[in-house]
Design a protein around this motif. Sequence first.
Motif, PDB file in Angstrom:
ATOM      1  N   ALA A   1       3.701  -3.221  13.398  1.00 27.89           N
ATOM      2  CA  ALA A   1       5.023  -3.512  12.868  1.00 27.89           C
ATOM      3  C   ALA A   1       5.830  -2.250  12.628  1.00 27.89           C
ATOM      4  N   THR A   2       5.146  -1.190  12.227  1.00 26.21           N
ATOM      5  CA  THR A   2       5.842   0.084  11.995  1.00 26.21           C
ATOM      6  C   THR A   2       6.307   0.674  13.325  1.00 26.21           C
ATOM      7  N   ARG A   3       5.429   0.610  14.325  1.00 26.53           N
ATOM      8  CA  ARG A   3       5.754   1.165  15.646  1.00 26.53           C
ATOM      9  C   ARG A   3       6.957   0.463  16.255  1.00 26.53           C
ATOM     10  N   HIS A   4       7.066  -0.848  16.019  1.00 26.71           N
ATOM     11  CA  HIS A   4       8.158  -1.615  16.619  1.00 26.71           C
ATOM     12  C   HIS A   4       9.287  -1.901  15.635  1.00 26.71           C
ATOM     13  N   ASP A   5       9.205  -1.316  14.440  1.00 25.23           N
ATOM     14  CA  ASP A   5      10.260  -1.450  13.413  1.00 25.23           C
ATOM     15  C   ASP A   5      10.594  -2.919  13.134  1.00 25.23           C
ATOM     16  N   ILE A   6       9.586  -3.620  12.642  1.00 29.39           N
ATOM     17  CA  ILE A   6       9.768  -5.031  12.272  1.00 29.39           C
ATOM     18  C   ILE A   6       9.611  -5.121  10.753  1.00 29.39           C
ATOM     19  N   PRO A   7      10.697  -4.970  10.016  1.00 33.38           N
ATOM     20  CA  PRO A   7      10.609  -4.835   8.550  1.00 33.38           C
ATOM     21  C   PRO A   7       9.873  -5.985   7.861  1.00 33.38           C
ATOM     22  N   GLY A   8      10.126  -7.221   8.286  1.00 31.33           N
ATOM     23  CA  GLY A   8       9.488  -8.354   7.630  1.00 31.33           C
ATOM     24  C   GLY A   8       7.974  -8.304   7.722  1.00 31.33           C
ATOM     25  N   GLN A   9       7.458  -7.881   8.890  1.00 28.76           N
ATOM     26  CA  GLN A   9       6.012  -7.829   9.065  1.00 28.76           C
ATOM     27  C   GLN A   9       5.403  -6.606   8.389  1.00 28.76           C
ATOM     28  N   ILE A  10       6.176  -5.524   8.271  1.00 35.14           N
ATOM     29  CA  ILE A  10       5.695  -4.376   7.477  1.00 35.14           C
ATOM     30  C   ILE A  10       5.455  -4.828   6.035  1.00 35.14           C
ATOM     31  N   SER A  11       6.445  -5.542   5.475  1.00 32.60           N
ATOM     32  CA  SER A  11       6.299  -6.050   4.105  1.00 32.60           C
ATOM     33  C   SER A  11       5.135  -7.020   4.006  1.00 32.60           C
ATOM     34  N   GLY A  12       5.013  -7.888   5.014  1.00 26.38           N
ATOM     35  CA  GLY A  12       3.923  -8.852   5.003  1.00 26.38           C
ATOM     36  C   GLY A  12       2.567  -8.186   5.001  1.00 26.38           C
ATOM     37  N   ALA A  13       2.435  -7.104   5.781  1.00 22.22           N
ATOM     38  CA  ALA A  13       1.160  -6.387   5.834  1.00 22.22           C
ATOM     39  C   ALA A  13       0.817  -5.778   4.476  1.00 22.22           C
ATOM     40  N   VAL A  14       1.802  -5.162   3.838  1.00 22.35           N
ATOM     41  CA  VAL A  14       1.542  -4.541   2.532  1.00 22.35           C
ATOM     42  C   VAL A  14       1.198  -5.615   1.500  1.00 22.35           C
ATOM     43  N   LEU A  15       1.880  -6.750   1.559  1.00 18.02           N
ATOM     44  CA  LEU A  15       1.575  -7.835   0.629  1.00 18.02           C
ATOM     45  C   LEU A  15       0.138  -8.331   0.814  1.00 18.02           C
ATOM     46  N   LEU A  16      -0.300  -8.502   2.062  1.00 17.67           N
ATOM     47  CA  LEU A  16      -1.671  -8.925   2.316  1.00 17.67           C
ATOM     48  C   LEU A  16      -2.670  -7.892   1.800  1.00 17.67           C
ATOM     49  N   ARG A  17      -2.338  -6.626   2.001  1.00 16.68           N
ATOM     50  CA  ARG A  17      -3.239  -5.558   1.551  1.00 16.68           C
ATOM     51  C   ARG A  17      -3.321  -5.543   0.015  1.00 16.68           C
ATOM     52  N   ALA A  18      -2.165  -5.643  -0.631  1.00 21.46           N
ATOM     53  CA  ALA A  18      -2.146  -5.624  -2.095  1.00 21.46           C
ATOM     54  C   ALA A  18      -2.870  -6.849  -2.667  1.00 21.46           C
ATOM     55  N   THR A  19      -2.658  -8.007  -2.039  1.00 24.54           N
ATOM     56  CA  THR A  19      -3.329  -9.214  -2.502  1.00 24.54           C
ATOM     57  C   THR A  19      -4.839  -9.080  -2.373  1.00 24.54           C
ATOM     58  N   THR A  20      -5.289  -8.492  -1.286  1.00 25.90           N
ATOM     59  CA  THR A  20      -6.728  -8.302  -1.089  1.00 25.90           C
ATOM     60  C   THR A  20      -7.308  -7.380  -2.159  1.00 25.90           C
ATOM     61  N   HIS A  21      -6.597  -6.296  -2.478  1.00 29.36           N
ATOM     62  CA  HIS A  21      -7.060  -5.404  -3.554  1.00 29.36           C
ATOM     63  C   HIS A  21      -7.104  -6.156  -4.887  1.00 29.36           C
ATOM     64  N   ALA A  22      -6.095  -6.975  -5.119  1.00 24.86           N
ATOM     65  CA  ALA A  22      -6.033  -7.717  -6.395  1.00 24.86           C
ATOM     66  C   ALA A  22      -7.198  -8.682  -6.514  1.00 24.86           C
ATOM     67  N   ILE A  23      -7.478  -9.427  -5.430  1.00 21.80           N
ATOM     68  CA  ILE A  23      -8.586 -10.394  -5.475  1.00 21.80           C
ATOM     69  C   ILE A  23      -9.917  -9.666  -5.603  1.00 21.80           C
TER      70      ILE A  23
END
Length: 979
Positions: free
Chosen positions: A576-598
């Motif tokens: 997503a970063t390579r192709h500049d897709i902002p929504g999916q960049i945010s989605g990736a960080v949200l998934l990562r943060a959620t995984t750390h939280a769980i």
Amino acid sequence: MPTAPQTTDELYEALRENDRRPYGRTRTLTAEELVDAAEQFGEHEPLIHALLELQEAYTYGSEPRKSPVVFARLLNLFDEQPDVFDGRLRHMLFWRFKWVANALRQLPEIPLASLRQWQTEMRDRYEKAGLGLQPYYGQAYQLAAHVGEDTALAYELWAGRTRTELSDCEACEICERALYHLAAGDDERALRIWEPVLSGKESCQEEPARSVSYALLPLLRTGRTDQARALHLAGYRGCRRNPSMAPEVGRHLEFCALTGNEARGLELLAENRNLFAEVDSPLDQLHFLTGAEVLLRRVEQLGHGDLPAAGYAGRTWTVATLRAEIQGRADDLAARFDTRNGTSTHTDRRRARLERAPLLESLELTLRTRTLEDVAPAAPVAPAAPAKPSVPDELPELIARARELDEQGHPDSRDHWARLRALVAEPGYTHPDDPALGSLTRLRADLLEDEGNLAGERDAYAESAAHFKEAAELYETDGEPGLAALARAGAVLAEAEGSAADAPTGHEDNVKAGALGDAYDAIVRLHEGVSGLRPVHEARLLRLRATALALRFQSSRDPEHAEQVLAEVEGLYAFATRHDIPGQISGAVLLRATTHAISGDLPTAVTELDALLARLREQGPAWHLPRVLGLRGKAQLGMGNAEAAHADLSEALRVSAEWPSAGLATARLHNDLAEACLHLGRPDEALRHLTRCAELELRGGSRFDAFCTYSNAARLTLDLGRVEDCIALLDSVLAEPDAAAGELDDRLLAQLRLTRARALHAGEDLKAATAEFVALAAESAGWEDDPGSHAMIAAETAVLLAESGEFERAREAADQALAAHAREPRFEQLSNCLRELARLQAQRQGPEGLPSALGFLEDAGRVADEAREAGYEAHGRSLDTALAYEYGRVHAHAHAHEDAIVALEKAMALLGEPGEDAAKAGEWAECVRLASALEGIYLERPAPALARLDAAIARLTPLGLTEDIEPLTELAAQLRDEN
């Protein structure tokens, strides 16, 4: 009635059983059958009792035409055999002269002369029997008020007389006196007179429900809105669905109409639809219909005459058509009474009610505040919805813009797809002939994919998967293999998420984790099997892969699964970063943060979210802010920082207002805010968020979640002691069509009803609470997969039956609880129940009830032994010490004082010497107090009692337990004074 009574003893038992039934057709029909049965015995006394029961059924079942006929038979029996009427029967007979006078007033076909003749008969009979005439003058005043004559003299002749044993009860007379001053326009004086009834100091079968219904508007006019609200909730519950209290229901409907609660009024009208058919009293009909018309006129004036309304059976009504029907019937009734009475009183009173202006623009009556827009039926899909300002009018632009927003993940895409769905459904729809927009098949596939996403958000996974599969076939037909692969991936994920629905109880998470692992593999194969994907579509496939693994980790909590999630997310983030897709960049960080939280690493999750928030505020997309703030708020809550959580969640809620399409996401924010508020000690604020969350879930189609949230809100309301609010909320929720029809999940429905039954018990409506508990106990007996819940319900049922004095039925319910407990133990709940049953039986029955009470305690002893063997530790009091103390109380109630003291000493020994544990010290002190009272007062041995008390006070004083010492000191002083 299964079989007719064969003996007079059976007849009397059947009469007692019928007396326990609520008033209505079942009770009335049974009473009629019992009169027939009584006549077969050829004895006057059984027949008199049966006729009295029948007249009562007619009177309180709103059948005034039949009550006088039955009374005439009773009067003939009295004239023929006065000696058969003992003092109690004679009292009942003369009391019911008033019932007949009231019944005759309710029938416009009875001439006024006949009403006056009956009153003369009553006066003559009372004088002949040597009875005071105050009750007669009471009836004379009520007739004058009914006709519309000058009531001043009649009022004084009644109210100025001394009450007699046949006078109406204090509560009913208070109501009549208050109504006299209310009619004179003196609200304040009427309310002062009503105070003992409205505060609950005076009551009877009809009161305070009757007085409350009349007092609502005077309370509003004098500024007492909080009291009016509280009394509406309690008073309405006392009269709903009751044919003999139809006028009171009508006044509650009027109150709703005049306080901006038209939607609640329609809800209450629907709940009382039975009154259109079951009220046989013309006067009661008139009052009920006028109240209903006030409501319907108001709704119509507000422009909602086409809303559906509950009315007479046999046809479908709108507000407007029902209002017109009611107007004709009520006008005719008022005219009939005025013709009979020779005045225009009833027409004038009716007109005055209909012409009243609203007293308040709005008054929050219940926790579930709804508007007329909320109760309007959902708009059909086919007609095209009007376009919002942000939605293009031109079809080509609308299609292109919907796809553009969808690719961005923009929430406004929902409005565009909804508009397109409505347009495509129109019979005359013509698709644009534009190669850039693609075919109608492609558009239908897009719409199905959107429906799949919507269904998934409300956890309708089977529906979601079906939409995705159909979309995939259309994409394939249209030559879009990449989009077809995406749709199939969506179907695979939806099916995996719904896999736990059919899993064996206790294995849901394992089944779901396995299904999600398989889903990940299937999505990878789909990804590998398609080529030429646009980057935005490939990013969506990568997101689905990562989501499948993240959901698997949520189910399994396996650390290895967490590592796989993080690895997959890194791939998504890089792409997503390579192709500049902002929504999916945010989605990736949200998934990562959620995984750390769980995983329990909340600080890392917060760090990730802080960085993402900074990026979103600077670069966007802004519509991700509510979700990120919401997740950070939940993480803060997990770290024990409720203030920070509340701040984040409040900001998330504020920001989400800019994106109204995300209704269910907003609902979750309200739910999380409720949790934060509870941690901060703000339960009332939590309650507001819970009810708002539930209403949003309901509107979003997540009905199961909505009912769960309402259940949580109801339990919190009950915990706060807001009993009437709790009952009103649950009554409203249980009236929802799927709940009323039994289509809701049976366990969730049972939980709602259980909370309501507990609220009824807390509100001291023991009869209604017991009936609901008995029904729930019968239903839960069939829960083979959940005997523990049946044990709990049956135990509570037993206690309520005992409180009602029905100890045989309580024993049966307790045995059911013990049998279910043997399959799935509920040690503490069952022990508490059995001890309470023992206490109630000994308290009510004294020495006679001791054997049965000891039987309950023996059962409790076996439960305590089982708990000890199982290594169970009670959350509250020790089961053994509580049992020993209860042996003491039970023996004390049964006057076995020596045995009681022995049991209390055992309890003290089990507790040990009082120490820093304040709860145990309090129990110990109570055992000392009770043992000393029994010994010093009942056994008249003050010296050892005082020695025990002085020693206990000496032990407790160094511990500073003032509250526990005070009762001991008072008892010691009492013993010294008496000796």
